[in-house]
Design an enzyme around this catalytic site. Structure first.
Site, PDB file in Angstrom:
ATOM      1  N   ARG A   1      -8.395 -28.896  -0.710  1.00 59.42           N
ATOM      2  CA  ARG A   1      -7.988 -28.013  -1.691  1.00 59.42           C
ATOM      3  C   ARG A   1      -8.814 -26.638  -1.494  1.00 59.42           C
ATOM      4  NH1 ARG A   1      -8.160 -32.516  -4.917  1.00 59.42           N
ATOM      5  NH2 ARG A   1      -6.164 -33.177  -5.411  1.00 59.42           N
TER       6      ARG A   1
ATOM      7  N   LYS B   1      -3.320 -13.139   1.609  1.00 60.74           N
ATOM      8  CA  LYS B   1      -2.113 -13.542   1.559  1.00 60.74           C
ATOM      9  C   LYS B   1      -1.910 -14.937   2.705  1.00 60.74           C
ATOM     10  CE  LYS B   1       1.051 -10.567  -0.739  1.00 60.74           C
ATOM     11  NZ  LYS B   1       2.345  -9.851  -0.652  1.00 60.74           N
TER      12      LYS B   1
ATOM     13  N   GLU C   1       2.419  -0.351  10.464  1.00 62.30           N
ATOM     14  CA  GLU C   1       1.585  -0.408   8.897  1.00 62.30           C
ATOM     15  C   GLU C   1       0.535   0.751   8.652  1.00 62.30           C
ATOM     16  OE1 GLU C   1       2.177  -2.949   6.849  1.00 62.30           O
ATOM     17  OE2 GLU C   1       3.141  -4.667   7.830  1.00 62.30           O
TER      18      GLU C   1
ATOM     19  N   LYS D   1      -6.283  -0.724   1.851  1.00 59.30           N
ATOM     20  CA  LYS D   1      -5.543  -1.981   1.412  1.00 59.30           C
ATOM     21  C   LYS D   1      -6.644  -2.794   0.615  1.00 59.30           C
ATOM     22  CE  LYS D   1      -3.190  -6.142   2.621  1.00 59.30           C
ATOM     23  NZ  LYS D   1      -2.760  -7.092   3.443  1.00 59.30           N
TER      24      LYS D   1
ATOM     25  N   ASN E   1       4.047  -3.630   0.253  1.00 59.69           N
ATOM     26  CA  ASN E   1       5.479  -4.195   0.871  1.00 59.69           C
ATOM     27  C   ASN E   1       6.454  -3.041   1.012  1.00 59.69           C
ATOM     28  OD1 ASN E   1       4.651  -6.653   0.516  1.00 59.69           O
ATOM     29  ND2 ASN E   1       5.230  -6.818  -1.629  1.00 59.69           N
TER      30      ASN E   1
ATOM     31  N   HIS F   1       9.315  -3.580   3.531  1.00 64.41           N
ATOM     32  CA  HIS F   1       9.431  -4.886   3.752  1.00 64.41           C
ATOM     33  C   HIS F   1      10.586  -5.774   3.348  1.00 64.41           C
ATOM     34  CE1 HIS F   1       5.396  -4.082   5.115  1.00 64.41           C
ATOM     35  NE2 HIS F   1       5.169  -5.259   5.462  1.00 64.41           N
TER      36      HIS F   1
ATOM     37  N   HIS G   1      11.922  -7.660   6.231  1.00 61.78           N
ATOM     38  CA  HIS G   1      11.976  -9.210   6.282  1.00 61.78           C
ATOM     39  C   HIS G   1      13.478  -9.670   6.477  1.00 61.78           C
ATOM     40  CE1 HIS G   1       7.677  -9.810   3.999  1.00 61.78           C
ATOM     41  NE2 HIS G   1       7.689  -9.603   5.480  1.00 61.78           N
TER      42      HIS G   1
ATOM     43  N   HIS H   1       7.098  -7.783  13.548  1.00 56.50           N
ATOM     44  CA  HIS H   1       7.355  -7.344  12.170  1.00 56.50           C
ATOM     45  C   HIS H   1       6.858  -6.000  12.180  1.00 56.50           C
ATOM     46  CE1 HIS H   1       6.002  -7.549   8.043  1.00 56.50           C
ATOM     47  NE2 HIS H   1       4.970  -6.876   8.285  1.00 56.50           N
TER      48      HIS H   1
HETATM   49  N1  GLY Z   1       1.129  -7.539   3.682  1.00 56.94           N
HETATM   50  C1  GLY Z   1       1.323  -6.904   2.179  1.00 56.94           C
HETATM   51  C2  GLY Z   1       0.113  -7.732   1.344  1.00 56.94           C
HETATM   52  O1  GLY Z   1      -0.859  -8.047   1.909  1.00 56.94           O
HETATM   53  O2  GLY Z   1       0.237  -7.580   0.261  1.00 56.94           O
END
Ligand code: GLY
Length: 366
Positions: free
Chosen positions: A119, A141, A183, A225, A251, A254, A258, A270
């Site tokens: 976990r 993520k 990116e 970010k 996103n 994206h 995607h 990507h």
């Molecule tokens: N790649 C988009 C995020 O990390 O939210």
């Protein structure tokens, strides 16, 4: 080369992203107390695995190297199960750690292995691609791909730390470096227009991995970010009633990108897919009366100057629409997109007219 810099991320716990030449030296401080360390990697980064192994050995910890298949093939249920099996054989406990070394596919997988084993055990990311540094490895993520789509199975799970050692970029193939620049350009388009100024002024220096400008672009992209993730770690802002755009801004491009990746069976990079995706949403915003033609042209000019694709083949609309409808940003039958009302001004566009969606596709077909 710039001094190594440290960017802090605040999520379910705070962590540091070290960016700079030789920043791999920060690894040992992130592994305190671990007696076993798994290194999940793909063959092309073997030289970095050897260097990391030497650092781990300094701590007296055992190293378990786990090689996984190249590219997105790493992010499969069977590879994940293989990783769990190895951790079980070696008796990994809660004080042990999993390091992901490589591109976004590996750090996504390694993060999910760490998130699910007992976990949750410690995860450290050592991205060796530009895309990994500015996006995948930072933000927590984690996940894998399934036949239903890309990244539909995963969890939000913050790493204990991230090391972006810029020396790893020296051997990165040029097409991968340029895909990572998609990116960087995304951050410029949505959040930090000074990045676009640099790209327009001197694209060659921006794409030189040994130069100060690329190092600075990475620092600025990671900084944006980190800021976005610190405010909206679980992309909760996108599901609540709200007036501001949270993590979903990351996103940009994206949803359509995607869809291309799925339709192309993940053979596209990507960054190349989201490059087309950004032109698609720019066209969508223009058709919806939100964005001017000049800003759409800026998308094409900047992405084109990076050698990235800005158009897609005709005749695939039904497949692409179907893929977009299972995108994580869709809510029920309603499609949602991040679009711009100007450079650096992202907003959400919910449930656009199907005719607009199709017209935007027509605008990006070659
Ligand atoms: N790649 C988009 C995020 O990390 O939210």
């Amino acid at each position: 080369m710039l001094e190594s810099v440290c960017v802090r991320v605040q999520a379910e716990h705070d962590y540091e992203v070290h960016i700079g030449s030789g920043s791999i030296g920060h690894l040992t401080s992130m592994l305190t107390g671990a007696s076993q360390v798994a290194i999940v990697y793909q063959k092309p980064v073997l030289q970095w695995v050897e260097s990391i192994t030497a650092h781990v050995a300094e701590l007296g910890a055992n190293v378990l190297p786990i090689e996984v298949p190249d590219g997105e093939a790493a992010k499969s249920v069977s590879v994940l199960e293989g990783c769990w099996k190895r951790l079980g054989e070696f008796g990994f406990t809660r004080s042990d750690a999993v390091i992901g070394v490589g591109g976004g596919a590996v750090t996504d997988l390694a993060g999910f292995v760490a998130a699910t084993w007992l976990r949750g055990i410690r995860n450290i990311n050592v991205p060796t691609t530009l895309l990994g540094m500015v996006d995948a490895a930072v933000g927590g993520k984690t996940g894998i791909n399934t036949s239903a789509g890309k990244n539909l199975v995963g969890s939000f799970y913050s790493p204990a730390g991230v090391i972006c050692d810029l020396d790893t970029l020296a051997t990165l193939p040029r097409p991968d470096l340029l895909a990572g620049m998609a990116e960087v350009a995304k951050v410029g388009l949505t959040s930090d227009p000074t990045i676009l100024t640099d790209l327009q002024r001197d694209v060659d220096s921006c794409c030189d991995p040994s130069g100060d400008l690329m190092a600075d672009l990475i620092r600025r992209a990671v900084g944006v970010k980190a800021d976005v993730v610190s405010r909206d770690f679980k992309e909760a802002a996108s599901s609540a009633k709200r007036s501001t755009l949270g993590r979903e801004v990351l996103n940009y491009g994206h949803t359509f990108g995607h869809a291309i990746e799925l339709v192309e069976d993940y053979r596209w990079r990507h960054g190349a897919a989201i490059s087309v995706g950004m032109v698609y949403v720019a066209e969508l915003a223009r058709l919806a009366g939100l964005l001017g033609a000049a800003e759409v042209a800026t998308h094409r000019k900047i992405l084109g100057s990076l050698g990235l694709p800005t158009s897609y083949v005709p005749g695939r609309w039904e497949q692409l629409l179907g893929a977009m409808q299972i995108d994580k940003k869709a809510r029920g039958a309603t499609l949602r997109f991040v679009v711009l009302t100007g450079i650096g001004e992202p907003v959400e566009l919910t449930g656009p007219d199907p005719q607009l969606l199709l017209a935007a596709y027509d605008a990006v077909t070659a």
